[in-house]
Design an enzyme around this catalytic site. Structure first.
Site, PDB file in Angstrom:
ATOM      1  N   CYS A 198       6.225 -40.990  -6.142  1.00  0.00           N
ATOM      2  CA  CYS A 198       5.878 -40.830  -4.723  1.00  0.00           C
ATOM      3  C   CYS A 198       4.527 -40.112  -4.682  1.00  0.00           C
ATOM      4  O   CYS A 198       4.462 -38.927  -5.022  1.00  0.00           O
ATOM      5  CB  CYS A 198       6.950 -40.007  -4.012  1.00  0.00           C
TER       6      CYS A 198
ATOM      7  N   CYS B 189       1.970 -44.523   2.618  1.00  0.00           N
ATOM      8  CA  CYS B 189       2.677 -44.583   1.328  1.00  0.00           C
ATOM      9  C   CYS B 189       1.623 -44.360   0.249  1.00  0.00           C
ATOM     10  O   CYS B 189       0.745 -45.203   0.052  1.00  0.00           O
ATOM     11  CB  CYS B 189       3.339 -45.948   1.179  1.00  0.00           C
TER      12      CYS B 189
END
Ligand SMILES: N[C@H](CCC[C@H](N)C(=O)O)C(=O)O
EC number: 5.1.1.7
Length: 325
Positions: free
Chosen positions: A77, A229
């Site tokens: 992430c 993202c």
């Protein structure tokens, strides 16, 4: 103990430092916890849970695991790693160090604040793979997919598939402004049972704004549409360099705008391997104060627990309110 609420480019997470716990949670308990937090009414957007544990790699000062809002675990992430880096930097009084992730130990580094009380961090995004089995793309008669049509997915678009190491499918469109429904429909289709991505995929649509400038919107596996993202913007920047070399160069900063703000991405190549540096804000929004027993309780009731805003966010909230009235 405190459960922090953090964001990178308004991709919002809770952050749990398990080194502070008497008894760490099991993966099953962590998957239940993130779903309970994401469904609670008082905490705003919860795109996932970032979990810090002691590392097994002596080169790293900690390890990070990532749980999406639906409880699924991811290997990386990018926006989350910036906030983990900020938390660890403040706690250990360090500005450059390494954080272990499931597939690789990654370099992180503090950058100058983007604005008063807006810290910035750069994080390494790696390893990169174009191999379709590593991306989890099946039923395609090819070994890699770089700017190729996949008519079964969408007859008008071309696609690039990259693992960084979580899986990304990227398509460049001329005008993003009316493509959100198309992005969501294909994102939902590829994250439901389907013959192409049995484990799901993060789907990004990108618009080239200028040389070294993109706008990227992502439908994230395990979450849905997010403000940004980090791994998606990094993978899309690599696709930009590969497909439009006259508009995007290696080692030169690419500005990537997203609904949550903007980041800088640099794409590097060392021998035949690529890696990216993702640079952007790392904000602590606030925290929940709760007992360790509540964390372990899969039936915990979070409706009575309030989020305490942190000074760096409260300041902006107060300032904004002042100008709103
Ligand atoms: N949804 C992703 C994990 C979170 C990635 C994203 N939030 C980022 O900043 O990179 C996946 O299942 O691979």
């Amino acid at each position: 103990m405190q459960l922090l609420k953090v964001h990178g480019s308004l991709n919002q997470f809770f952050l749990l430092d398990q080194t502070q716990l008497q008894q760490p949670l099991t993966s099953t308990q962590l998957a239940q916890l993130v779903q309970n937090l994401a469904q609670a009414p008082n905490f705003g957007l919860v795109d996932g849970l970032l979990v810090i544990d002691q590392p097994s790699d002596p080169e790293a000062i900690a390890q990070m695991r990532v749980f999406n809002a639906d409880g699924s675990q991811a290997s990386m992430c990018g926006n989350g790693l910036r906030t983990v880096a900020r938390y660890l930097a403040d706690q250990n009084h360090l500005d450059q160090f390494q954080v272990q992730t499931p597939q690789q130990t990654l370099q992180v580094k503090r950058y100058p604040d983007l604005a008063p009380q807006v810290p910035a961090f750069g994080v390494e995004i790696s390893p990169v793979s174009f191999a379709l089995p590593k991306i989890g793309l099946t039923n395609v008669n090819a070994t890699e997919l770089i700017n190729q049509p996949l008519p079964e997915l969408d007859p008008q678009l071309t696609f690039t598939a990259i693992a960084v190491p979580n899986p990304h499918l990227i398509s460049f469109v001329d005008d993003l402004s009316d493509q959100e429904n198309r992005l969501v429909a294909l994102g939902q289709r590829l994250n439901a049972p389907n013959p192409y991505f049995p484990d799901g995929v993060n789907l990004s649509f990108a618009q080239i704004l200028a040389d070294q400038q993109l706008f990227v919107q992502t439908f994230e596996r395990g979450v849905g549409l997010t403000n940004a993202c980090g791994t998606g913007m990094s993978a899309t920047s690599l696709a930009f360099v590969l497909t439009y070399p006259q508009q995007a160069q290696l080692d030169k900063s690419i500005t990537v705008y997203n609904p949550g703000g903007l980041v800088q991405v640099k794409v590097h190549q060392v021998q035949n391997r690529y890696w990216m540096e993702l640079i952007g804000n790392a904000t602590i929004m606030g925290h929940l104060t709760l007992s360790e027993a509540t964390l372990h309780d899969s039936n915990a009731d979070f409706t009575q627990i309030k989020l305490t805003l942190s000074p760096e966010v409260a300041t902006y909230e107060q300032r904004a309110t002042k100008y709103r009235n």
